[in-house]
Design a protein around this motif. Structure first.
Motif, PDB file in Angstrom:
ATOM      1  N   HIS A  12      16.193  11.931  -5.269  1.00 21.45           N
ATOM      2  CA  HIS A  12      17.610  11.573  -5.420  1.00 21.45           C
ATOM      3  C   HIS A  12      18.397  12.387  -4.394  1.00 21.45           C
ATOM      4  CE1 HIS A  12      21.509  12.192  -7.933  1.00 21.45           C
ATOM      5  NE2 HIS A  12      21.659  11.199  -7.074  1.00 21.45           N
ATOM      6  N   VAL A  13      19.034  11.704  -3.454  1.00 20.59           N
ATOM      7  CA  VAL A  13      19.787  12.363  -2.386  1.00 20.59           C
ATOM      8  C   VAL A  13      21.241  11.918  -2.483  1.00 20.59           C
ATOM      9  CG1 VAL A  13      19.890  12.866   0.084  1.00 20.59           C
ATOM     10  CG2 VAL A  13      17.697  12.274  -0.965  1.00 20.59           C
ATOM     11  N   VAL A  14      22.172  12.874  -2.447  1.00 23.85           N
ATOM     12  CA  VAL A  14      23.602  12.581  -2.582  1.00 23.85           C
ATOM     13  C   VAL A  14      24.328  13.051  -1.333  1.00 23.85           C
ATOM     14  CG1 VAL A  14      25.677  12.878  -3.979  1.00 23.85           C
ATOM     15  CG2 VAL A  14      23.425  12.896  -5.071  1.00 23.85           C
ATOM     16  N   PHE A  15      25.127  12.162  -0.742  1.00 15.97           N
ATOM     17  CA  PHE A  15      25.960  12.481   0.412  1.00 15.97           C
ATOM     18  C   PHE A  15      27.422  12.445  -0.032  1.00 15.97           C
ATOM     19  CE2 PHE A  15      22.023  11.032   2.164  1.00 15.97           C
ATOM     20  CZ  PHE A  15      21.848  11.710   3.360  1.00 15.97           C
ATOM     21  N   THR A  16      28.147  13.545   0.187  1.00 20.88           N
ATOM     22  CA  THR A  16      29.514  13.681  -0.304  1.00 20.88           C
ATOM     23  C   THR A  16      30.481  13.946   0.836  1.00 20.88           C
ATOM     24  OG1 THR A  16      28.659  14.626  -2.363  1.00 20.88           O
ATOM     25  CG2 THR A  16      30.989  14.952  -1.915  1.00 20.88           C
ATOM     26  N   LEU A  17      31.672  13.336   0.770  1.00 19.12           N
ATOM     27  CA  LEU A  17      32.712  13.597   1.756  1.00 19.12           C
ATOM     28  C   LEU A  17      33.525  14.822   1.335  1.00 19.12           C
ATOM     29  CD1 LEU A  17      34.143  10.030   2.564  1.00 19.12           C
ATOM     30  CD2 LEU A  17      32.399  11.331   3.792  1.00 19.12           C
ATOM     31  N   PRO A  18      33.803  15.744   2.269  1.00 21.02           N
ATOM     32  CA  PRO A  18      34.682  16.879   1.951  1.00 21.02           C
ATOM     33  C   PRO A  18      36.077  16.380   1.564  1.00 21.02           C
ATOM     34  CG  PRO A  18      33.560  17.198   4.058  1.00 21.02           C
ATOM     35  CD  PRO A  18      33.317  15.784   3.661  1.00 21.02           C
ATOM     36  N   GLU A  19      36.783  17.183   0.803  1.00 23.47           N
ATOM     37  CA  GLU A  19      38.072  16.754   0.251  1.00 23.47           C
ATOM     38  C   GLU A  19      39.081  16.318   1.314  1.00 23.47           C
ATOM     39  OE1 GLU A  19      41.483  18.461  -2.827  1.00 23.47           O
ATOM     40  OE2 GLU A  19      39.505  19.393  -2.714  1.00 23.47           O
ATOM     41  N   PRO A  20      39.272  17.058   2.445  1.00 16.81           N
ATOM     42  CA  PRO A  20      40.229  16.596   3.464  1.00 16.81           C
ATOM     43  C   PRO A  20      39.832  15.266   4.097  1.00 16.81           C
ATOM     44  CG  PRO A  20      39.746  18.933   3.739  1.00 16.81           C
ATOM     45  CD  PRO A  20      38.739  18.399   2.771  1.00 16.81           C
ATOM     46  N   ILE A  21      38.536  15.022   4.221  1.00 19.14           N
ATOM     47  CA  ILE A  21      38.076  13.754   4.775  1.00 19.14           C
ATOM     48  C   ILE A  21      38.235  12.649   3.728  1.00 19.14           C
ATOM     49  CG2 ILE A  21      36.167  12.552   5.883  1.00 19.14           C
ATOM     50  CD1 ILE A  21      37.272  14.941   7.457  1.00 19.14           C
ATOM     51  N   ALA A  22      37.997  12.999   2.461  1.00 13.70           N
ATOM     52  CA  ALA A  22      38.192  12.027   1.381  1.00 13.70           C
ATOM     53  C   ALA A  22      39.644  11.598   1.284  1.00 13.70           C
ATOM     54  CB  ALA A  22      37.726  12.626   0.060  1.00 13.70           C
ATOM     55  N   ALA A  23      40.579  12.508   1.622  1.00 15.66           N
ATOM     56  CA  ALA A  23      42.003  12.153   1.600  1.00 15.66           C
ATOM     57  C   ALA A  23      42.308  11.050   2.604  1.00 15.66           C
ATOM     58  CB  ALA A  23      42.845  13.389   1.897  1.00 15.66           C
ATOM     59  N   ILE A  24      41.637  11.078   3.756  1.00 15.47           N
ATOM     60  CA  ILE A  24      41.797   9.996   4.745  1.00 15.47           C
ATOM     61  C   ILE A  24      41.165   8.719   4.214  1.00 15.47           C
ATOM     62  CG2 ILE A  24      41.180   9.249   7.084  1.00 15.47           C
ATOM     63  CD1 ILE A  24      41.194  12.195   7.910  1.00 15.47           C
ATOM     64  N   ALA A  25      40.012   8.853   3.564  1.00 15.50           N
ATOM     65  CA  ALA A  25      39.325   7.677   3.016  1.00 15.50           C
ATOM     66  C   ALA A  25      40.139   7.000   1.930  1.00 15.50           C
ATOM     67  CB  ALA A  25      37.956   8.087   2.469  1.00 15.50           C
ATOM     68  N   GLU A  30      38.036   0.556   2.496  1.00 14.51           N
ATOM     69  CA  GLU A  30      36.976  -0.333   2.978  1.00 14.51           C
ATOM     70  C   GLU A  30      36.339   0.217   4.242  1.00 14.51           C
ATOM     71  OE1 GLU A  30      36.035  -5.078   3.522  1.00 14.51           O
ATOM     72  OE2 GLU A  30      38.103  -4.410   3.247  1.00 14.51           O
ATOM     73  N   ALA A  31      37.161   0.666   5.204  1.00 14.37           N
ATOM     74  CA  ALA A  31      36.620   1.212   6.451  1.00 14.37           C
ATOM     75  C   ALA A  31      35.816   2.473   6.187  1.00 14.37           C
ATOM     76  CB  ALA A  31      37.757   1.503   7.430  1.00 14.37           C
ATOM     77  N   ALA A  32      36.332   3.353   5.332  1.00 14.14           N
ATOM     78  CA  ALA A  32      35.639   4.620   5.062  1.00 14.14           C
ATOM     79  C   ALA A  32      34.364   4.406   4.271  1.00 14.14           C
ATOM     80  CB  ALA A  32      36.577   5.565   4.319  1.00 14.14           C
ATOM     81  N   TYR A  33      34.395   3.505   3.298  1.00 11.54           N
ATOM     82  CA  TYR A  33      33.187   3.248   2.500  1.00 11.54           C
ATOM     83  C   TYR A  33      32.082   2.641   3.372  1.00 11.54           C
ATOM     84  CZ  TYR A  33      36.189   3.849  -1.646  1.00 11.54           C
ATOM     85  OH  TYR A  33      37.046   4.335  -2.597  1.00 11.54           O
ATOM     86  N   ALA A  89      40.536   2.683  17.543  1.00 13.96           N
ATOM     87  CA  ALA A  89      40.663   1.220  17.491  1.00 13.96           C
ATOM     88  C   ALA A  89      41.843   0.768  16.633  1.00 13.96           C
ATOM     89  CB  ALA A  89      39.371   0.607  16.967  1.00 13.96           C
ATOM     90  N   GLY A  90      42.609   1.726  16.098  1.00 15.94           N
ATOM     91  CA  GLY A  90      43.757   1.378  15.273  1.00 15.94           C
ATOM     92  C   GLY A  90      43.396   0.819  13.916  1.00 15.94           C
ATOM     93  N   GLN A  91      42.229   1.190  13.397  1.00 16.15           N
ATOM     94  CA  GLN A  91      41.762   0.642  12.122  1.00 16.15           C
ATOM     95  C   GLN A  91      42.127   1.508  10.914  1.00 16.15           C
ATOM     96  OE1 GLN A  91      37.553   0.252  12.789  1.00 16.15           O
ATOM     97  NE2 GLN A  91      37.775  -1.505  14.174  1.00 16.15           N
ATOM     98  N   LEU A  92      42.752   2.673  11.160  1.00 15.20           N
ATOM     99  CA  LEU A  92      43.103   3.578  10.069  1.00 15.20           C
ATOM    100  C   LEU A  92      44.611   3.596   9.853  1.00 15.20           C
ATOM    101  CD1 LEU A  92      40.793   6.643  10.873  1.00 15.20           C
ATOM    102  CD2 LEU A  92      40.291   4.639   9.470  1.00 15.20           C
ATOM    103  N   GLN A  93      45.018   3.806   8.612  1.00 16.53           N
ATOM    104  CA  GLN A  93      46.432   3.930   8.285  1.00 16.53           C
ATOM    105  C   GLN A  93      46.660   5.225   7.509  1.00 16.53           C
ATOM    106  OE1 GLN A  93      47.531   0.524   5.944  1.00 16.53           O
ATOM    107  NE2 GLN A  93      45.772   0.687   4.585  1.00 16.53           N
ATOM    108  N   PHE A  94      47.868   5.768   7.647  1.00 12.73           N
ATOM    109  CA  PHE A  94      48.172   7.062   7.048  1.00 12.73           C
ATOM    110  C   PHE A  94      49.538   7.009   6.371  1.00 12.73           C
ATOM    111  CE2 PHE A  94      45.475   7.703  10.744  1.00 12.73           C
ATOM    112  CZ  PHE A  94      44.429   8.452  10.214  1.00 12.73           C
ATOM    113  N   PHE A  95      49.637   7.686   5.231  1.00 19.22           N
ATOM    114  CA  PHE A  95      50.885   7.712   4.477  1.00 19.22           C
ATOM    115  C   PHE A  95      51.132   9.122   3.952  1.00 19.22           C
ATOM    116  CE2 PHE A  95      48.966   3.502   4.050  1.00 19.22           C
ATOM    117  CZ  PHE A  95      49.999   2.686   4.484  1.00 19.22           C
ATOM    118  N   GLY A  96      52.383   9.372   3.574  1.00 23.69           N
ATOM    119  CA  GLY A  96      52.729  10.643   2.944  1.00 23.69           C
ATOM    120  C   GLY A  96      52.456  11.825   3.856  1.00 23.69           C
ATOM    121  N   ASP A  97      51.794  12.836   3.302  1.00 26.32           N
ATOM    122  CA  ASP A  97      51.522  14.056   4.064  1.00 26.32           C
ATOM    123  C   ASP A  97      50.593  13.818   5.243  1.00 26.32           C
ATOM    124  OD1 ASP A  97      53.088  15.390   2.239  1.00 26.32           O
ATOM    125  OD2 ASP A  97      51.401  16.114   1.026  1.00 26.32           O
ATOM    126  N   LEU A  98      49.845  12.716   5.216  1.00 21.59           N
ATOM    127  CA  LEU A  98      48.896  12.438   6.304  1.00 21.59           C
ATOM    128  C   LEU A  98      49.505  11.612   7.432  1.00 21.59           C
ATOM    129  CD1 LEU A  98      45.624  11.612   4.307  1.00 21.59           C
ATOM    130  CD2 LEU A  98      46.316  13.783   5.304  1.00 21.59           C
TER     131      LEU A  98
END
Length: 393
Positions: free
Chosen positions: A95-108, A113-116, A208-217
Motif C-alpha cells: 500500500h503506497v500513499v502519495f500526498t500533496l503538501p498543504e501549500p500545494i493542496a491549497a492551489i489544487a 480537475e487539473a490538479a487531480y 498554459a493558463g490552465q490554473l486559477q487563483f482566488f483570495g489569498d492566492l
C-alpha cells in the motif's frame, strides 16, 4: 450492524435548501445535494412489493445512485471488489500513499480537475519509472490508484492510495521477478521523483493558463510570484508512505473495501444533529489514533462535505502498468502463467441487479423482511410524481 439513526441525507434535507440560498454553488454540487436529499423518497418514485408467503406489503423507493451518496454505493462496491478479486495474483501487495503538501493542496483546491489529473500522472510515472529501473526492481509493474481528498475531520487533504504487487514482469516478459520481502521501493527515491514530476506539471499548467487563483492566492497569477511560491517546496520532503505487505490477496480485498466507493464520510460516523450543530466521530492520527467527536455548525459541515465533490465525469479509480485497461486481460494471463497459478473467476452476472447483490452478499433483497421466508414480488411501480427541478443557483 444496526442502521445509523442519523444520515447525510437528513442533514441535507434539513439544512441544504438554506445553504444553497446563502451560497453560490456550481451546478454539479446543486445536483449531488438534491440527489442525496431525494434518495429513497417518493420524489424518485418506487414500487410496491408483496410477500408470496405472509402477504406482507413493502414499499421500496428508488435510490439516487449518485456516487457521493453514502447509501448508494454498496452494490457497486461489492461488484467492483469481486472484479478485482479475479485479478489478484498470488504475491505480496504493498500500500503506497502519495500526498500533496498543504501549500500545494491549497492551489489544487481551486483547480481540482487539473490538479487531480496531474496527481494521477505524476504518481503513475513515479511508480512505473522507479520499478522499471534496473538498479531497483527492473520490472513492469501494474497497480490501481484511488483518489481521496479528505482527512478524518473532512478538511481538504488530497492524496492517492495505490495497491501495488511486490514484483512484476521482466523486460522481456519471460519471467516474474519478485521484490525483496517486506520491502517495495525506497520511499525517498519515490518522494523525490514524485515531487519533481508534480511541480514540473504544475508549472506547465500555469504557463498554459490552465490554473486559477482566488483570495489569498490571487497574487500567484503572476508567473514570477508563482515560481517563488513553489521554490521552497522543490527542496522539502514530500510525504510518500509505503506500508508493509498486506500478507496475501485476501488481505488486500479486506483493505480495499475501506478505500473505494466512498466520499468524505459514511453515515455510521454521524452521531447527532441538534440546534443546527452536527457531531461526527473522527480518528485523530496525531494523538495516538484516538477516537474523538467533532461538532461543527450544519453550514460548516455541508461546506466541508461539498469541497470533496468530484468534478463531473472524473474517474477517481485508475489503472496503470499491466493493469491498464488496454491490455489488462492479456498481461494478467501472462502473469498467471509465469506464477503458475489458477485465479478465481468472476461470479456469473445475473440479469437482475438484486440477484447479483444476493450472490455477492448472501443476503437477498427479494427476501421478505417480516417472515424471512417468502419472496417479495413487485405489484406496482410508482413513477416520478413531478419533474425534478434544481434550485436556482
Amino acid at each position: 450492524m444496526p442502521e445509523p439513526t442519523l444520515e447525510l441525507a437528513g442533514i441535507l434535507r434539513q439544512h441544504g435548501p438554506a445553504y444553497r440560498q446563502a451560497h453560490s454553488l456550481p451546478l454539479h454540487q446543486h445536483r449531488l445535494m438534491q440527489a442525496i436529499e431525494n434518495c429513497r423518497t417518493p420524489a424518485l418514485g418506487g414500487g410496491v412489493e408483496w410477500c408470496d408467503h405472509c402477504q406482507y406489503t413493502h414499499t421500496r423507493y428508488r435510490s439516487c445512485r449518485n456516487r457521493h451518496c453514502p447509501k448508494c454505493q454498496g452494490a457497486a462496491r461489492e461488484k467492483w471488489l469481486e472484479q478485482r478479486r479475479a485479478e489478484l495474483l498470488p504475491t505480496e501487495y504493498f500500500h503506497v500513499v502519495f500526498t500533496l503538501p498543504e501549500p500545494i493542496a491549497a492551489i489544487a483546491f481551486y483547480n481540482k480537475e487539473a490538479a487531480y489529473n496531474l496527481l494521477f500522472r505524476a504518481t503513475a510515472e513515479t511508480l512505473l519509472t522507479i520499478a522499471r529501473d534496473p538498479k531497483r526492481l527492473g520490472v513492469e509493474t501494474g497497480f490501481f490508484a484511488v483518489l481521496h481528498t479528505w482527512g478524518q475531520n473532512l478538511h481538504f487533504h488530497p492524496h492517492l492510495h495505490c495497491v501495488v504487487p511486490g514484483g512484476g514482469l521482466s523486460p522481456d516478459h519471460d519471467q516474474w521477478i519478485a521484490g525483496r520481502r517486506r520491502f517495495f521501493l525506497p520511499v525517498k527515491v519515490l518522494s523525490s521523483l514524485f515531487r519533481r514530476l508534480f511541480l514540473e506539471g504544475l508549472e506547465k499548467a500555469h504557463a498554459a493558463g490552465q490554473l486559477q487563483f482566488f483570495g489569498d492566492l490571487e497574487p500567484l497569477r503572476d508567473p514570477q510570484a508563482f515560481v517563488r511560491h513553489l521554490a521552497p517546496w522543490k527542496k522539502k520532503d514530500w510525504v510518500v508512505y509505503a506500508k508493509a505487505p498486506f500478507g496475501g490477496p485476501q488481505h488486500v480485498l479486506e483493505y480495499l473495501g475501506r478505500y473505494t466507493h466512498r466520499v468524505a464520510i459514511s453515515n455510521r460516523r454521524l452521531l447527532k444533529l441538534e440546534d443546527g450543530q452536527v457531531s461526527f466521530q473522527w480518528k485523530d492520527y496525531r494523538d495516538g489514533q484516538k477516537q474523538k467527536v467533532m461538532t461543527v455548525s450544519a453550514d460548516e459541515f455541508i461546506r466541508r462535505f461539498l469541497q470533496h465533490a468530484l468534478p463531473p465525469g472524473f474517474q477517481r479509480i485508475r489503472y496503470f502498468g499491466f493493469l491498464a485497461n488496454c491490455h489488462r486481460v492479456k498481461k494478467l494471463d501472462l502473469c498467471r502463467q509465469l506464477l503458475a497459478t489458477l485465479c478465481s473467476l468472476l461470479l456469473p452476472q445475473p440479469a437482475d441487479r438484486r440477484d447479483f447483490l444476493a450472490a455477492l452478499t448472501a443476503c437477498s433483497p427479494r427476501l421478505c423482511p417480516r417472515c424471512k421466508f417468502g419472496v417479495l414480488l413487485r405489484t406496482q411501480i410508482f413513477r416520478l410524481p413531478v419533474p425534478l427541478r434544481l434550485d436556482s443557483p
